[in-house]
Write a protein that holds these residues in place. Structure first.
Motif, PDB file in Angstrom:
ATOM      1  N   ALA A   1       0.856  -1.066  -0.057  1.00 55.77           N
ATOM      2  CA  ALA A   1       0.113   0.054   0.120  1.00 55.77           C
ATOM      3  C   ALA A   1       0.793   1.274  -0.001  1.00 55.77           C
ATOM      4  O   ALA A   1       0.721   2.333  -0.826  1.00 55.77           O
ATOM      5  N   GLU A   2       1.843   1.317   0.713  1.00 56.60           N
ATOM      6  CA  GLU A   2       2.679   2.470   0.712  1.00 56.60           C
ATOM      7  C   GLU A   2       3.538   2.607  -0.578  1.00 56.60           C
ATOM      8  O   GLU A   2       3.704   3.782  -0.810  1.00 56.60           O
ATOM      9  N   GLN A   3       3.929   1.528  -1.126  1.00 53.81           N
ATOM     10  CA  GLN A   3       4.530   1.721  -2.660  1.00 53.81           C
ATOM     11  C   GLN A   3       3.767   1.968  -3.558  1.00 53.81           C
ATOM     12  O   GLN A   3       3.839   2.917  -4.398  1.00 53.81           O
ATOM     13  N   GLU A   4       2.371   1.743  -3.413  1.00 46.12           N
ATOM     14  CA  GLU A   4       1.374   2.169  -4.461  1.00 46.12           C
ATOM     15  C   GLU A   4       0.965   3.626  -4.237  1.00 46.12           C
ATOM     16  O   GLU A   4       0.873   4.553  -5.129  1.00 46.12           O
ATOM     17  N   GLU A   5       0.986   4.123  -2.947  1.00 48.64           N
ATOM     18  CA  GLU A   5       0.648   5.469  -3.006  1.00 48.64           C
ATOM     19  C   GLU A   5       1.767   6.164  -3.505  1.00 48.64           C
ATOM     20  O   GLU A   5       1.887   7.494  -3.802  1.00 48.64           O
ATOM     21  N   THR A   6       3.126   5.914  -3.174  1.00 45.12           N
ATOM     22  CA  THR A   6       4.332   6.795  -3.638  1.00 45.12           C
ATOM     23  C   THR A   6       4.420   6.556  -5.099  1.00 45.12           C
ATOM     24  O   THR A   6       4.585   7.772  -5.737  1.00 45.12           O
ATOM     25  N   VAL A   7       4.086   5.675  -5.875  1.00 40.18           N
ATOM     26  CA  VAL A   7       3.752   5.513  -7.501  1.00 40.18           C
ATOM     27  C   VAL A   7       2.841   6.689  -7.708  1.00 40.18           C
ATOM     28  O   VAL A   7       3.206   7.296  -8.650  1.00 40.18           O
ATOM     29  N   LYS A   8       1.753   6.520  -7.074  1.00 40.84           N
ATOM     30  CA  LYS A   8       0.580   7.441  -7.691  1.00 40.84           C
ATOM     31  C   LYS A   8       1.029   9.028  -7.382  1.00 40.84           C
ATOM     32  O   LYS A   8       0.861   9.873  -8.124  1.00 40.84           O
ATOM     33  N   THR A   9       1.811   9.153  -6.297  1.00 39.56           N
ATOM     34  CA  THR A   9       2.201  10.688  -5.848  1.00 39.56           C
ATOM     35  C   THR A   9       3.062  10.880  -6.949  1.00 39.56           C
ATOM     36  O   THR A   9       3.231  12.254  -7.474  1.00 39.56           O
ATOM     37  N   SER A  10       3.826  10.256  -7.414  1.00 38.27           N
ATOM     38  CA  SER A  10       4.976  10.473  -8.528  1.00 38.27           C
ATOM     39  C   SER A  10       4.540  10.600  -9.822  1.00 38.27           C
ATOM     40  O   SER A  10       4.409  11.674 -10.626  1.00 38.27           O
ATOM     41  N   GLN A  11       3.353  10.038 -10.291  1.00 37.04           N
ATOM     42  CA  GLN A  11       2.669   9.997 -11.402  1.00 37.04           C
ATOM     43  C   GLN A  11       1.897  11.514 -11.372  1.00 37.04           C
ATOM     44  O   GLN A  11       1.790  12.248 -12.491  1.00 37.04           O
ATOM     45  N   LEU A  12       1.153  11.885 -10.345  1.00 36.38           N
ATOM     46  CA  LEU A  12       0.298  13.128 -10.227  1.00 36.38           C
ATOM     47  C   LEU A  12       1.317  14.159 -10.245  1.00 36.38           C
ATOM     48  O   LEU A  12       0.874  15.291 -10.985  1.00 36.38           O
ATOM     49  N   ASN A  13       2.594  14.256  -9.648  1.00 39.85           N
ATOM     50  CA  ASN A  13       3.619  15.216  -9.764  1.00 39.85           C
ATOM     51  C   ASN A  13       4.043  15.427 -11.081  1.00 39.85           C
ATOM     52  O   ASN A  13       4.046  16.532 -11.967  1.00 39.85           O
ATOM     53  N   ASN A  14       3.934  14.507 -11.845  1.00 40.48           N
ATOM     54  CA  ASN A  14       4.493  14.705 -13.226  1.00 40.48           C
ATOM     55  C   ASN A  14       3.317  15.079 -14.151  1.00 40.48           C
ATOM     56  O   ASN A  14       3.731  16.194 -14.978  1.00 40.48           O
ATOM     57  N   ILE A  15       2.257  14.579 -13.851  1.00 40.69           N
ATOM     58  CA  ILE A  15       1.135  15.315 -14.980  1.00 40.69           C
ATOM     59  C   ILE A  15       0.779  16.695 -14.565  1.00 40.69           C
ATOM     60  O   ILE A  15       0.838  17.583 -15.412  1.00 40.69           O
ATOM     61  N   PHE A  16       0.803  17.219 -13.189  1.00 42.50           N
ATOM     62  CA  PHE A  16       0.702  18.526 -12.841  1.00 42.50           C
ATOM     63  C   PHE A  16       1.644  19.418 -13.175  1.00 42.50           C
ATOM     64  O   PHE A  16       1.690  20.557 -13.564  1.00 42.50           O
ATOM     65  N   GLY A  17       2.820  18.903 -13.255  1.00 41.33           N
ATOM     66  CA  GLY A  17       4.198  19.436 -13.662  1.00 41.33           C
ATOM     67  C   GLY A  17       4.016  19.817 -15.061  1.00 41.33           C
ATOM     68  O   GLY A  17       4.311  21.098 -15.556  1.00 41.33           O
ATOM     69  N   MET A  18       3.721  19.207 -16.062  1.00 49.54           N
ATOM     70  CA  MET A  18       3.392  19.198 -17.408  1.00 49.54           C
ATOM     71  C   MET A  18       2.374  20.414 -17.625  1.00 49.54           C
ATOM     72  O   MET A  18       2.130  21.016 -18.585  1.00 49.54           O
ATOM     73  N   TYR A  19       1.112  20.427 -16.960  1.00 49.00           N
ATOM     74  CA  TYR A  19       0.145  21.004 -17.021  1.00 49.00           C
ATOM     75  C   TYR A  19       0.539  22.585 -16.453  1.00 49.00           C
ATOM     76  O   TYR A  19       0.249  23.574 -17.120  1.00 49.00           O
ATOM     77  N   ASP A  20       1.565  22.736 -15.508  1.00 49.22           N
ATOM     78  CA  ASP A  20       2.002  24.103 -14.976  1.00 49.22           C
ATOM     79  C   ASP A  20       2.790  24.783 -16.250  1.00 49.22           C
ATOM     80  O   ASP A  20       3.015  25.968 -16.466  1.00 49.22           O
ATOM     81  N   ARG A  21       3.412  23.941 -16.764  1.00 42.25           N
ATOM     82  CA  ARG A  21       4.295  24.337 -17.851  1.00 42.25           C
ATOM     83  C   ARG A  21       3.542  24.376 -19.114  1.00 42.25           C
ATOM     84  O   ARG A  21       4.088  24.867 -20.009  1.00 42.25           O
ATOM     85  N   GLY A  22       2.174  24.444 -19.118  1.00 42.96           N
ATOM     86  CA  GLY A  22       1.460  24.665 -20.426  1.00 42.96           C
ATOM     87  C   GLY A  22       1.807  23.450 -21.373  1.00 42.96           C
ATOM     88  O   GLY A  22       1.213  23.707 -22.680  1.00 42.96           O
ATOM     89  N   LEU A  23       2.088  22.291 -21.250  1.00 38.04           N
ATOM     90  CA  LEU A  23       2.209  21.317 -22.084  1.00 38.04           C
ATOM     91  C   LEU A  23       1.391  20.402 -22.283  1.00 38.04           C
ATOM     92  O   LEU A  23       1.455  19.300 -23.029  1.00 38.04           O
ATOM     93  N   MET A  24       0.111  20.495 -21.466  1.00 33.59           N
ATOM     94  CA  MET A  24      -0.994  19.871 -21.309  1.00 33.59           C
ATOM     95  C   MET A  24      -2.069  20.626 -21.097  1.00 33.59           C
ATOM     96  O   MET A  24      -2.096  21.631 -20.236  1.00 33.59           O
ATOM     97  N   THR A  25      -3.148  20.412 -21.690  1.00 31.58           N
ATOM     98  CA  THR A  25      -4.505  21.127 -21.508  1.00 31.58           C
ATOM     99  C   THR A  25      -5.352  20.408 -20.491  1.00 31.58           C
ATOM    100  O   THR A  25      -4.915  19.362 -19.870  1.00 31.58           O
ATOM    101  N   SER A  26      -6.229  21.182 -20.230  1.00 24.87           N
ATOM    102  CA  SER A  26      -7.190  20.621 -18.925  1.00 24.87           C
ATOM    103  C   SER A  26      -7.768  19.310 -19.178  1.00 24.87           C
ATOM    104  O   SER A  26      -7.894  18.338 -18.566  1.00 24.87           O
ATOM    105  N   GLU A  27      -8.164  19.183 -20.477  1.00 27.73           N
ATOM    106  CA  GLU A  27      -8.875  17.855 -20.704  1.00 27.73           C
ATOM    107  C   GLU A  27      -7.904  16.902 -20.873  1.00 27.73           C
ATOM    108  O   GLU A  27      -8.173  15.635 -20.422  1.00 27.73           O
ATOM    109  N   GLN A  28      -6.605  17.109 -21.352  1.00 27.52           N
ATOM    110  CA  GLN A  28      -5.633  15.981 -21.380  1.00 27.52           C
ATOM    111  C   GLN A  28      -5.349  15.739 -20.004  1.00 27.52           C
ATOM    112  O   GLN A  28      -5.083  14.653 -19.581  1.00 27.52           O
ATOM    113  N   LEU A  29      -5.216  16.685 -19.038  1.00 28.28           N
ATOM    114  CA  LEU A  29      -4.872  16.210 -17.648  1.00 28.28           C
ATOM    115  C   LEU A  29      -5.985  15.316 -16.885  1.00 28.28           C
ATOM    116  O   LEU A  29      -5.914  14.400 -16.249  1.00 28.28           O
TER     117      LEU A  29
END
Length: 463
Positions: free
Chosen positions: A385-413
């Motif tokens: 369970a701890e490893q799954e949360e770590t993986v999800k947090t990493s994926q979420l940070n990557n997605i929002f990082g691309m959104y913050d830099r304008g590389l992804m639209t809100s629909e794609q996010l």
């Protein structure tokens, strides 16, 4: 004794003749290089062709069920991930819902188990059109029937089997005219997605009639050792304790009329008294002795047999027998080898079959077939369970990082987050649009002395 021959030489010659006559060869080392021993331990027939033996072996022995079912269940654990640029997240979710509602993956697993047990099978496509005519995928729509039925090789009788032979190459001549019979119903080959087990060498391929080998094929010797060991233990359990009665005049009593019945009643009474009262009463001249057998060495023998079975199947002992790894090993290497076997022998063989089934489902649901359908499987390694949360947090940070830099639209996010199930609920595009994007940071001015001097030199054309 001949002149010049010592007594030791005569003795040596006599022993040589004796051992030779008893079957012992002087050239024992050369026997290790001979192929006769190998040939003697070979089988020239396939258990894959014995439907009855395989059927009842699967239903009787738990180890057979485990070696057939366990890798299949692990391979398809968690379902599949569908990818296509021509389908959006809603379409892919509709596909997943159809797969669950109609037990499509369950039929795939059933076919995979039939392939491992019998050496082959096929997925029957039950849809619009006559069964003996080629399948027309464009005739499938949301109002037509579409069903999938797994069948083993014995339920699918082939006609126009391609020729096999050791003198000429294997050529699928007439394959386009190949038909199947399923319980009397003729099926065109386009309506059957055929699967095959491990292929046999060309010399023996004709015995399998176009199908592959069963997984039990390579297990016969190890399995016989395992069954023989269990049978021996079972028989020894009945003889673990033996009561020995010494009865005076036993032989005389057997010779007299009714003596056998009297002796049997006497022993039965003694056993009954012994069982209930933990005591035995006997004549002074009689004798009683109880012998107990010690089972030494059987546990070590069984362990070696289990290792041999696991080696033949490339499966760890934890999967086959539920035994933990002994010694200094953590079991990671065994699990990695097992996972590699699943990736190559199971998942790799059924990718194309699943994609072909998904194309038919897409035609029924959406009215078209995507050209870039791809599937991925869930990871074989289970995370905590701890490893799954770590993986999800990493994926979420990557997605929002691309959104913050304008590389992804809100629909794609939204589509990416919802597809990966990073939250318990699905995100809404409008909620993300209402959330203001952070303004990009302005570059900080470098007012250090070196920076100012470099700018002055650069302005004057000097470095």
């Amino acid at each position: 004794m001949a002149t010049g021959t010592s007594k030791n030489e005569v003795l040596a010659n006599s022993l040589t003749q004796l051992t030779t006559s008893l079957g012992f060869s002087q050239e024992f080392g050369e026997q290790l290089s001979q192929t006769a021993t190998l040939i003697k331990n070979n089988r020239t027939y396939f258990v894959s062709n014995d439907r009855t033996a395989l059927t009842y072996a699967y239903t009787t022995h738990g180890i057979i069920q485990t070696l057939i079912d366990q890798p299949i269940e692990d391979a398809f654990r968690g379902g599949i991930t569908i990818k296509s640029d021509e389908l959006d997240a809603t379409n892919i979710q509709d596909l997943q819902n159809y797969i669950k509602e109609h037990d499509v993956l369950e039929e795939v697993k059933e076919l995979a188990k039939c392939t491992r047990l019998f050496g082959g099978g096929g997925m029957i496509i039950n849809t619009v059109g006559k069964s003996d005519k080629p399948l027309n995928i464009e005739a499938i729509n949301e109002h037509t029937l579409l069903e999938f039925q797994a069948a083993d090789r014995w339920e699918l009788l082939q006609t126009n089997i391609p020729p096999y032979g050791e003198e000429k190459a294997y050529v699928k001549s007439g394959f386009h005219e190949q038909q199947f019979f399923y319980y009397g119903s003729e099926l065109n080959h386009t309506r059957v997605l055929k699967t095959r087990g491990k292929r046999a060498p060309s010399l023996a391929r004709t015995q399998l009639m176009g199908w592959g080998m069963s997984e039990v094929e390579r297990l016969i010797r190890s399995l016989n050792q395992y069954l023989k060991n269990n049978d021996v233990i079972f028989e020894l359990l009945d003889e673990a304790k033996i009561d020995v009665y010494g009865i005076q005049g036993f032989n005389k009593s057997l010779a007299t009329k009714g003596g056998t019945e009297k002796l049997a009643k006497r022993i039965q009474m003694a056993n009954r008294v012994k069982n209930f009262q933990q005591a035995i009463v006997k004549d002074k001249e009689d004798d009683y002795e109880q012998k107990q057998i010690n089972f030494s060495g059987l546990a070590e023998m069984l362990q070696e047999i289990r290792i041999g079975i696991a080696s033949d199947l490339k499966m760890p002992l934890t999967k086959l027998f539920g035994m933990s790894t002994a010694g200094f090993s953590s079991g990671e290497d065994e699990i990695e080898n097992y996972n590699s076997m699943i990736e190559s022998e199971i998942r790799g063989k059924f990718d194309n079959l699943i994609i072909q089934m998904l194309k038919l489902i897409c035609q029924k649901i959406f009215g078209f077939v995507p050209n870039d359908l791809q599937i991925e499987y869930k990871p074989l390694r289970m995370l905590s369970a701890e490893q799954e949360e770590t993986v999800k947090t990493s994926q979420l940070n990557n997605i929002f990082g691309m959104y913050d830099r304008g590389l992804m639209t809100s629909e794609q996010l939204t589509e990416e987050v919802n597809q990966k199930n990073l939250f318990a609920i699905d995100l809404d595009n409008q909620a993300i649009d209402d959330f203001p994007m952070p303004a990009p940071e302005k570059p900080k001015l470098d007012l250090t002395t070196n920076s100012i001097i470099n700018k002055i030199f650069k302005k004057n054309g000097r470095t």
